[in-house]
Design an enzyme around this catalytic site. Structure first.
Site: not given
Ligand code: IPM
Ligand code: MN
Ligand code: NAD
Length: 352
Positions: A143, A188, A220, A244, A248
């Site tokens: 990032y 990884k 993975d 990240d 999710d």
């Molecule tokens: C998160 C989001 C952010 C990230 C994006 C919007 C920059 O996906 O906070 O999880 O990838 O950190």
């Molecule tokens: Mn995210």
């Protein structure tokens, strides 16, 4: 009486809707637990681009630095998708994380009992006490590495220094010591040099924490193990991009991405608290967003930045109680009462 100054970054899409509900709950907690909160709003993301031309105005950084903590909704949306990369709403979010030195992002994935049947993962696999803490490195890696584009090619760089890995590893080991004393470092290392440095460094830091059982997992495999047997995890520590993606994924074990809170910490008292989800442009303005991730982020703020752990526990208990009967559409199950974003906020306040 303690008085806290909070900066609100409502952001874009569902951001303003969910932050309003979280503020209501924080005000209720203040009343009940005898502290006061004052708020200052600042612009971040698409709304900041519209008002000032840039996603992270200097004034926003100054306001955040001057406050006890920051509460963020979410940023981004199709309106700004054609901005140049360094002037997108998301660049503003990375910018504020960098400017405040928020290198440690805690993303707990906890199952609230009543939500077990709302998760797509079978009850028997989730068990009764699934409680994973993902510790995501937040100000390094791909990032923040060098990127560019030339002719018909583009590149981004995954780069970590020993010092960056050491400090996030210590955060994760310290948390593991307060929890189940088990840490999984996800990388990884079979492919990436940066992951080999990550792994070596985590092993070195582990010598300071002989009580913590450390294991290593390729990302993975971890993605697969999270749905195969989530109960095997206590604390997970990983890089910015892997954290990240895995968080999710972990949110669906807990029923919905609308449930997962996060804390971004710098080592000092100031933290930034936000749901892990985005601005959900597909449901923005409809009043149906789940505000619980943001409300639970307020609980994290009370616990990690404002030294009000009793209020934090009370908010989490209030959420658990409300979920027995009431659901926003993303976690709705037959036989229960479907409520709006605002009603959910009111219900948590009433339960509190
Ligand atoms: C998160 C989001 C952010 C990230 C994006 C919007 C920059 O996906 O906070 O999880 O990838 O950190
Ligand atoms: Mn995210
Ligand atoms: P998203 O998290 O916004 O939405 C993914 C899906 O989950 C959508 O169907 C959405 O409706 C649903 N969802 C998310 N939050 C919800 C909630 N609270 N209640 C009910 N449903 C919810 O991810 P996306 O669609 O990939 O991204 C949309 C925008 O948000 C993009 O511009 C992205 O860059 C941005 N984003 C911002 C942040 C942040 O500010 N921290 C995080 C992730 C994505």
């Amino acid at each position: 009486m303690a008085d806290y100054q909070i900066t609100l970054l409502k952001g874009d899409g569902i951001g303003p809707e969910i932050v309003s509900q979280a503020v209501k709950v924080l005000n209720k907690a203040a009343e009940k637990f005898n502290f006061t909160v004052s708020y200052e709003e600042a612009l971040l993301g698409g709304c900041a681009i519209d008002a000032t031309g840039v996603p992270l105005p200097e004034e926003t950084i100054a306001k955040c630095k001057a406050s006890d903590s920051v509460l963020l909704g979410a940023v981004g949306g199709p309106k700004w998708d054609n901005q140049p990369g360094n002037n997108r709403p998301e660049a503003g979010l990375l910018g504020i994380r960098g400017a405040l030195g928020l290198f440690a992002n805690l993303r707990p994935s906890v199952i609230f009992g009543p939500l077990k049947s709302a998760s797509p993962i079978k009850d028997a696999i989730i068990g009764d006490d699934m409680d994973i803490m993902i510790v995501r490195e937040l100000t390094g890696g791909i990032y923040f590495g060098e990127r560019g584009r030339k002719e018909n090619a583009a590149w981004d760089t995954e780069k970590y220094s020993v010092a960056e890995v050491e400090r996030i590893a210590r955060v994760a080991f310290d948390l593991a010591m307060k929890r189940g004393k088990k840490l999984t470092s996800v990388d990884k290392a079979n492919v990436l040099e940066s992951s080999r440095l990550w792994r070596e460094t985590v092993i070195r830091v582990s010598k300071e924490y002989p009580e913590v059982e450390l294991n290593h997992m390729y990302v993975d495999n971890c993605a697969m193990q999270l749905v195969r047997n989530p109960k095997q995890f206590d604390v997970i520590v990983t890089s910015n991009i892997f954290g990240d993606i895995l968080s999710d994924e972990a949110s669906m074990i807990a029923g919905s991405i609308g449930m997962l809170a996060s804390a971004s910490l710098s080592g000092g008292k100031l933290g930034l608290y936000e749901p892990i989800h985005g601005s959900a442009p597909d449901i923005a303005g409809k009043g149906i967003a789940n505000p619980l991730a943001t409300i639970l982020s307020v609980a994290m703020m009370l616990r990690y930045s404002l030294a009000q752990p009793v209020a934090a526990d009370a908010i989490e208990a209030a959420v658990a109680k409300v979920l027995e009967t009431y659901r926003t559409p993303d976690i709705y199950e037959e036989g229960l009462k479907k409520v709006s974003c605002e009603e959910m906020g009111d219900l948590v306040c009433a339960s509190l």
